[in-house]
Design an enzyme around this catalytic site. Structure first.
Site, PDB file in Angstrom:
ATOM      1  CD  GLN A 108      -2.518  -1.285   2.671  1.00  0.00           C
ATOM      2  OE1 GLN A 108      -3.509  -0.621   2.943  1.00  0.00           O
ATOM      3  NE2 GLN A 108      -1.949  -2.090   3.539  1.00  0.00           N
ATOM      4  CG  HIS A 126      -2.747   2.556  -1.936  1.00  0.00           C
ATOM      5  ND1 HIS A 126      -2.696   2.437  -0.577  1.00  0.00           N
ATOM      6  CD2 HIS A 126      -3.849   1.876  -2.316  1.00  0.00           C
ATOM      7  CE1 HIS A 126      -3.734   1.717  -0.155  1.00  0.00           C
ATOM      8  NE2 HIS A 126      -4.444   1.364  -1.181  1.00  0.00           N
ATOM      9  CB  CYS A 134      -0.851  13.098 -18.513  1.00  0.00           C
ATOM     10  SG  CYS A 134      -1.760  14.338 -19.439  1.00  0.00           S
ATOM     11  CB  CYS A 155       1.457  15.731 -20.108  1.00  0.00           C
ATOM     12  SG  CYS A 155       1.699  14.250 -21.089  1.00  0.00           S
ATOM     13  CB  CYS A 158      -1.127  15.495 -24.437  1.00  0.00           C
ATOM     14  SG  CYS A 158      -1.625  15.529 -22.691  1.00  0.00           S
ATOM     15  N   GLY A 195       2.599  -4.513   9.014  1.00  0.00           N
ATOM     16  CA  GLY A 195       2.575  -3.067   9.202  1.00  0.00           C
ATOM     17  C   GLY A 195       1.421  -2.349   8.557  1.00  0.00           C
ATOM     18  CG  ASN A 221       0.542  -3.853  13.525  1.00  0.00           C
ATOM     19  OD1 ASN A 221       0.891  -3.090  14.424  1.00  0.00           O
ATOM     20  ND2 ASN A 221      -0.207  -3.473  12.514  1.00  0.00           N
ATOM     21  CD  GLU A 223      -0.735   0.483  17.880  1.00  0.00           C
ATOM     22  OE1 GLU A 223      -0.059   1.453  18.253  1.00  0.00           O
ATOM     23  OE2 GLU A 223      -1.814   0.584  17.257  1.00  0.00           O
ATOM     24  CB  ALA A 239       8.200  -5.001   9.914  1.00  0.00           C
TER      25      ALA A 239
HETATM   26  N1  APR Z   1       6.518  -2.703  12.201  1.00  0.00           N
HETATM   27  C1  APR Z   1       5.291  -3.205  11.869  1.00  0.00           C
HETATM   28  N2  APR Z   1       4.130  -2.495  11.990  1.00  0.00           N
HETATM   29  C2  APR Z   1       4.223  -1.245  12.484  1.00  0.00           C
HETATM   30  C3  APR Z   1       5.455  -0.669  12.874  1.00  0.00           C
HETATM   31  C4  APR Z   1       6.641  -1.458  12.701  1.00  0.00           C
HETATM   32  N3  APR Z   1       7.846  -1.000  13.023  1.00  0.00           N
HETATM   33  N4  APR Z   1       5.215   0.595  13.331  1.00  0.00           N
HETATM   34  C5  APR Z   1       3.858   0.792  13.236  1.00  0.00           C
HETATM   35  N5  APR Z   1       3.272  -0.319  12.737  1.00  0.00           N
HETATM   36  C6  APR Z   1       1.843  -0.540  12.452  1.00  0.00           C
HETATM   37  C7  APR Z   1       0.878   0.295  13.263  1.00  0.00           C
HETATM   38  O1  APR Z   1       0.562  -0.344  14.490  1.00  0.00           O
HETATM   39  C8  APR Z   1      -0.336   0.356  12.334  1.00  0.00           C
HETATM   40  O2  APR Z   1      -1.206  -0.747  12.571  1.00  0.00           O
HETATM   41  O3  APR Z   1       1.630  -0.146  11.112  1.00  0.00           O
HETATM   42  C9  APR Z   1       0.267   0.227  10.945  1.00  0.00           C
HETATM   43  C10 APR Z   1       0.235   1.497  10.102  1.00  0.00           C
HETATM   44  O4  APR Z   1      -1.103   1.773   9.819  1.00  0.00           O
HETATM   45  P1  APR Z   1      -1.499   3.021   8.897  1.00  0.00           P
HETATM   46  O5  APR Z   1      -0.748   4.192   9.305  1.00  0.00           O
HETATM   47  O6  APR Z   1      -2.976   3.066   8.919  1.00  0.00           O
HETATM   48  O7  APR Z   1      -0.974   2.615   7.454  1.00  0.00           O
HETATM   49  P2  APR Z   1      -1.620   1.673   6.362  1.00  0.00           P
HETATM   50  O8  APR Z   1      -2.343   0.542   6.968  1.00  0.00           O
HETATM   51  O9  APR Z   1      -0.570   1.369   5.390  1.00  0.00           O
HETATM   52  O10 APR Z   1      -2.694   2.672   5.680  1.00  0.00           O
HETATM   53  C11 APR Z   1      -3.387   2.223   4.569  1.00  0.00           C
HETATM   54  O11 APR Z   1      -4.292   4.385   4.155  1.00  0.00           O
HETATM   55  O12 APR Z   1      -3.639   6.460   4.460  1.00  0.00           O
HETATM   56  C12 APR Z   1      -3.927   5.566   3.515  1.00  0.00           C
HETATM   57  O13 APR Z   1      -3.167   5.344   1.327  1.00  0.00           O
HETATM   58  C13 APR Z   1      -2.746   5.340   2.646  1.00  0.00           C
HETATM   59  O14 APR Z   1      -1.732   3.281   2.002  1.00  0.00           O
HETATM   60  C14 APR Z   1      -2.288   3.977   3.078  1.00  0.00           C
HETATM   61  C15 APR Z   1      -3.562   3.326   3.559  1.00  0.00           C
END
Ligand code: APR
Length: 257
Positions: A108, A126, A134, A155, A158, A195, A221, A223, A239
């Site tokens: 993502q 993403h 463009c 662009c 064009c 993550g 993760n 969390e 990670a």
């Molecule tokens: N290792 C693993 N996970 C981690 C770490 C780490 N060191 N540090 C933080 N995290 C976890 C957080 O606990 C959280 O659950 O990574 C996650 C990040 O979540 P988001 O910030 O919501 O990112 P993501 O899930 O990629 O968001 C999805 O939302 O904002 C849009 O387009 C954007 O691609 C993005 C999409």
């Protein structure tokens, strides 16, 4: 009294990792956190820029209203990213690409750090902050080829206005990217979810598709997320600290034969 600590990587997961042939990895902002890339959520707060929440500044609505400010936001983020390097989490995933018969990396992230770590076949759900597209003809160009003065870049093909080649809130994913990821998820035996807060769809449906297809789903993760209950294994931690632990002799030998 000796405290028994449960090994972070279970013997069962090591065995699955050593014997798997079809593996999918889905990553989110968290895999880049240890490289210094701010996440959007997690840790209880969410990103704000110049008083604007990220999901407002990174939206189709803002693009229609104020393209220059959207470029300013992505130029700012690119400036931050340009100084950052991949971390051991990115590097471990890059090393897995050669270890499995079928390996699919779905991200993502728009930061390009997987590719900087050596990953080749990356499905960027993403888009990428390093590309522009463009509005008129759809031509894509590397941002490094653009000159940013006061006006919005145009662009070369064009003359139409260029926009960041990133999927903004309220926009559809580029055709084909999700379908390719979903197809691999439906076939895989092992799916890692690294993550991501697993709240943004359709990306968050990838592990669900893998689970429905009978795959073992593993979350990495620090969390818990809405996905944790669906996972076969939840590896709680960073990670960059956990993924390098998943290097088994067996799988390395298989890759070399
Ligand atoms: N290792 C693993 N996970 C981690 C770490 C780490 N060191 N540090 C933080 N995290 C976890 C957080 O606990 C959280 O659950 O990574 C996650 C990040 O979540 P988001 O910030 O919501 O990112 P993501 O899930 O990629 O968001 C999805 O939302 O904002 C849009 O387009 C954007 O691609 C993005 C999409």
């Amino acid at each position: 009294m000796e405290v028994m600590t449960r090994p972070l990587i279970s013997a069962k997961l090591r065995e699955r990792f050593a014997n798997a042939e079809r593996v999918v990895v889905l990553t989110g902002a968290g895999v880049s956190a240890e490289s210094g890339v701010p996440t959007f959520r997690g840790g209880g707060n969410s990103a704000v820029w110049k008083g604007l929440p990220f999901d407002v500044i990174s939206s189709a609505g803002m693009l229609a209203r104020d393209l220059p400010v959207v470029w300013e936001w992505f130029n700012y983020r690119r400036g931050v990213l340009a100084t950052l390097k991949p971390n051991p989490g990115h590097e471990a995933i890059a090393s897995w690409e050669k270890q499995f018969k079928e390996f699919t990396l779905v991200t993502q992230n728009i930061d390009g750090l997987h590719q900087a770590a050596g990953s080749r076949n990356v499905i960027e759900l993403h888009g990428s902050i390093w590309r522009a597209r463009c509005f008129e003809c759809g031509a894509r160009v590397q941002v490094s080829e653009l000159k940013f003065d006061d006006s919005v870049p145009v662009c070369f093909e064009c003359g139409g206005h260029l926009r960041p080649d990133v999927v903004l809130f309220g926009e559809m994913l580029s055709p084909g990217a999700f379908e390719q990821a979903a197809a691999a998820a439906g076939q895989c035996e092992l799916c890692f979810v690294v993550g991501t807060s697993a709240v943004v769809y359709p990306a968050a449906s990838i592990p669900e598709i893998a689970r429905t297809g009978g795959a073992c789903v593993v979350e990495v993760n620090p969390e818990r997320t809405p996905l944790s209950d669906l996972c076969d294994e939840v590896l709680t931690g960073k990670a960059g600290e956990i993924l390098p632990l998943l290097r088994t002799e067996g799988s390395r030998q298989k890759a070399e034969t």
